[in-house]
Design a protein around this motif. Sequence first.
Motif, PDB file in Angstrom:
ATOM      1  N   ASN A  17       0.810  -1.222   0.000  1.00  0.00           N
ATOM      2  CA  ASN A  17       0.000   0.000   0.000  1.00  0.00           C
ATOM      3  C   ASN A  17       0.843   1.273   0.000  1.00  0.00           C
ATOM      4  OD1 ASN A  17      -2.473  -1.369  -0.043  1.00  0.00           O
ATOM      5  ND2 ASN A  17      -2.350  -1.703   2.164  1.00  0.00           N
ATOM      6  N   LEU A  18       1.928   1.249  -0.736  1.00  0.00           N
ATOM      7  CA  LEU A  18       2.750   2.434  -0.878  1.00  0.00           C
ATOM      8  C   LEU A  18       2.100   3.363  -1.899  1.00  0.00           C
ATOM      9  CD1 LEU A  18       6.247   0.729  -1.050  1.00  0.00           C
ATOM     10  CD2 LEU A  18       5.274   1.961   0.889  1.00  0.00           C
ATOM     11  N   LYS A  19       2.252   4.638  -1.685  1.00  0.00           N
ATOM     12  CA  LYS A  19       1.673   5.641  -2.572  1.00  0.00           C
ATOM     13  C   LYS A  19       2.473   5.727  -3.877  1.00  0.00           C
ATOM     14  CE  LYS A  19       1.080  10.612  -2.762  1.00  0.00           C
ATOM     15  NZ  LYS A  19       1.398  11.872  -2.109  1.00  0.00           N
ATOM     16  N   GLU A  20       1.766   5.901  -4.971  1.00  0.00           N
ATOM     17  CA  GLU A  20       2.422   6.143  -6.256  1.00  0.00           C
ATOM     18  C   GLU A  20       2.589   7.643  -6.440  1.00  0.00           C
ATOM     19  OE1 GLU A  20       1.331   5.466 -10.916  1.00  0.00           O
ATOM     20  OE2 GLU A  20       1.054   3.764  -9.556  1.00  0.00           O
ATOM     21  N   ILE A  21       3.746   8.057  -6.969  1.00  0.00           N
ATOM     22  CA  ILE A  21       3.945   9.481  -7.244  1.00  0.00           C
ATOM     23  C   ILE A  21       4.064   9.693  -8.748  1.00  0.00           C
ATOM     24  CG2 ILE A  21       4.917  10.052  -4.988  1.00  0.00           C
ATOM     25  CD1 ILE A  21       7.707   9.992  -6.247  1.00  0.00           C
ATOM     26  N   LYS A  27      10.433  14.389  -9.833  1.00  0.00           N
ATOM     27  CA  LYS A  27      11.458  15.446  -9.981  1.00  0.00           C
ATOM     28  C   LYS A  27      11.592  16.231  -8.679  1.00  0.00           C
ATOM     29  CE  LYS A  27      14.171  18.391 -12.308  1.00  0.00           C
ATOM     30  NZ  LYS A  27      15.220  18.787 -11.392  1.00  0.00           N
ATOM     31  N   GLN A  28      10.479  16.509  -8.012  1.00  0.00           N
ATOM     32  CA  GLN A  28      10.514  17.231  -6.737  1.00  0.00           C
ATOM     33  C   GLN A  28      11.236  16.412  -5.670  1.00  0.00           C
ATOM     34  OE1 GLN A  28       6.346  17.964  -6.077  1.00  0.00           O
ATOM     35  NE2 GLN A  28       6.289  19.737  -7.438  1.00  0.00           N
ATOM     36  N   VAL A  29      10.998  15.105  -5.642  1.00  0.00           N
ATOM     37  CA  VAL A  29      11.709  14.217  -4.706  1.00  0.00           C
ATOM     38  C   VAL A  29      13.212  14.335  -4.958  1.00  0.00           C
ATOM     39  CG1 VAL A  29      12.232  11.776  -4.232  1.00  0.00           C
ATOM     40  CG2 VAL A  29       9.853  12.563  -4.258  1.00  0.00           C
ATOM     41  N   ARG A 118      12.648   2.791  -0.182  1.00  0.00           N
ATOM     42  CA  ARG A 118      11.384   2.578  -0.894  1.00  0.00           C
ATOM     43  C   ARG A 118      10.266   3.211  -0.064  1.00  0.00           C
ATOM     44  NH1 ARG A 118      10.211  -3.385  -1.090  1.00  0.00           N
ATOM     45  NH2 ARG A 118       9.557  -2.965   1.008  1.00  0.00           N
ATOM     46  N   ASN A 119       9.852   4.410  -0.480  1.00  0.00           N
ATOM     47  CA  ASN A 119       8.733   5.091   0.168  1.00  0.00           C
ATOM     48  C   ASN A 119       7.506   5.140  -0.734  1.00  0.00           C
ATOM     49  OD1 ASN A 119      10.396   5.852   2.420  1.00  0.00           O
ATOM     50  ND2 ASN A 119       9.155   7.696   2.655  1.00  0.00           N
ATOM     51  N   PHE A 120       7.691   4.772  -2.010  1.00  0.00           N
ATOM     52  CA  PHE A 120       6.632   4.888  -3.008  1.00  0.00           C
ATOM     53  C   PHE A 120       6.507   3.565  -3.756  1.00  0.00           C
ATOM     54  CE2 PHE A 120       9.039   8.899  -2.665  1.00  0.00           C
ATOM     55  CZ  PHE A 120       8.093   9.651  -1.989  1.00  0.00           C
ATOM     56  N   SER A 121       5.331   3.316  -4.326  1.00  0.00           N
ATOM     57  CA  SER A 121       5.107   2.054  -5.030  1.00  0.00           C
ATOM     58  C   SER A 121       5.849   1.983  -6.361  1.00  0.00           C
ATOM     59  CB  SER A 121       3.616   1.832  -5.253  1.00  0.00           C
ATOM     60  OG  SER A 121       3.090   2.839  -6.100  1.00  0.00           O
ATOM     61  N   ASN A 122       6.118   3.120  -6.974  1.00  0.00           N
ATOM     62  CA  ASN A 122       6.689   3.126  -8.321  1.00  0.00           C
ATOM     63  C   ASN A 122       8.092   3.714  -8.426  1.00  0.00           C
ATOM     64  OD1 ASN A 122       5.525   5.655  -7.647  1.00  0.00           O
ATOM     65  ND2 ASN A 122       5.347   6.206  -9.800  1.00  0.00           N
ATOM     66  N   VAL A 123       8.643   4.171  -7.318  1.00  0.00           N
ATOM     67  CA  VAL A 123       9.933   4.863  -7.343  1.00  0.00           C
ATOM     68  C   VAL A 123      10.771   4.432  -6.140  1.00  0.00           C
ATOM     69  CG1 VAL A 123      11.018   7.158  -7.116  1.00  0.00           C
ATOM     70  CG2 VAL A 123       9.006   6.881  -8.556  1.00  0.00           C
ATOM     71  N   LYS A 144      12.541  12.024   5.977  1.00  0.00           N
ATOM     72  CA  LYS A 144      11.734  13.196   6.321  1.00  0.00           C
ATOM     73  C   LYS A 144      11.302  13.941   5.056  1.00  0.00           C
ATOM     74  CE  LYS A 144      11.725  17.422   9.052  1.00  0.00           C
ATOM     75  NZ  LYS A 144      12.519  18.385   9.796  1.00  0.00           N
ATOM     76  N   GLU A 145      12.223  14.088   4.121  1.00  0.00           N
ATOM     77  CA  GLU A 145      11.875  14.747   2.856  1.00  0.00           C
ATOM     78  C   GLU A 145      10.865  13.922   2.064  1.00  0.00           C
ATOM     79  OE1 GLU A 145      12.566  17.778   2.062  1.00  0.00           O
ATOM     80  OE2 GLU A 145      13.937  18.062   3.749  1.00  0.00           O
ATOM     81  N   LEU A 146      11.054  12.616   2.034  1.00  0.00           N
ATOM     82  CA  LEU A 146      10.153  11.744   1.269  1.00  0.00           C
ATOM     83  C   LEU A 146       8.757  11.713   1.878  1.00  0.00           C
ATOM     84  CD1 LEU A 146      12.527   8.735   0.484  1.00  0.00           C
ATOM     85  CD2 LEU A 146      12.096  10.788  -0.892  1.00  0.00           C
ATOM     86  N   ALA A 147       8.681  11.875   3.181  1.00  0.00           N
ATOM     87  CA  ALA A 147       7.378  11.824   3.875  1.00  0.00           C
ATOM     88  C   ALA A 147       6.476  12.993   3.484  1.00  0.00           C
ATOM     89  CB  ALA A 147       7.592  11.822   5.382  1.00  0.00           C
ATOM     90  N   SER A 148       7.054  14.047   2.891  1.00  0.00           N
ATOM     91  CA  SER A 148       6.243  15.205   2.515  1.00  0.00           C
ATOM     92  C   SER A 148       5.461  14.965   1.225  1.00  0.00           C
ATOM     93  CB  SER A 148       7.137  16.445   2.394  1.00  0.00           C
ATOM     94  OG  SER A 148       8.031  16.326   1.308  1.00  0.00           O
ATOM     95  N   PHE A 149       5.611  13.804   0.622  1.00  0.00           N
ATOM     96  CA  PHE A 149       4.893  13.500  -0.641  1.00  0.00           C
ATOM     97  C   PHE A 149       3.743  12.545  -0.428  1.00  0.00           C
ATOM     98  CE2 PHE A 149       8.927  15.144  -1.964  1.00  0.00           C
ATOM     99  CZ  PHE A 149       8.601  15.934  -3.040  1.00  0.00           C
TER     100      PHE A 149
END
Length: 149
Positions: A17-21, A27-29, A118-123, A144-149
């Motif tokens: 259940n990771l979020k897709e970005i 690019k922002q990440v 791995r914080n996201f399903s696709n990246v 911490k930076e990744l959690a802002s997405f």
Amino acid sequence: FFLMSVAEVSEQLAGLNLKEINEEQTKQVFDKVKALKQVKDVVVLSSEGKSLHSTMDVNDAEIADISTLFTSHKYALEHAIVINGKRHEVHRYFAEEGLIYGRLGQGGNDSVGAALIRNFSNVLVLVTYGFPNLSARVIPLVRKELASF
């Protein structure tokens, strides 16, 4: 030994259940992680094993290999995080937390750490860091930076 395909690994990750970005967020990440002074280099790669944004040249085969490191603990230990032919031995593997990290060298002033996050399903996000920065400092900053997405 058993090797999972990229599709099988992607399917397993989807179960977490990771979020897709999207492309813009990717690019922002990259920009946010690159801006951290504790990070030496950063590569944002797709879960399919393609480099999306990078501060360094890494060949396609290495990126593809790095993207499969979450296959299993044994697989990650055997394959390591290889960047430009240099083997960063995996010291920690936390699949549930989406974290693999290790080090090139013996931990002295010239050693280089590497973390695959791995914080996201696709990246996936790969970072390297050097002395005096350690995984205990760098990984929480990146997370911490990744959690802002």
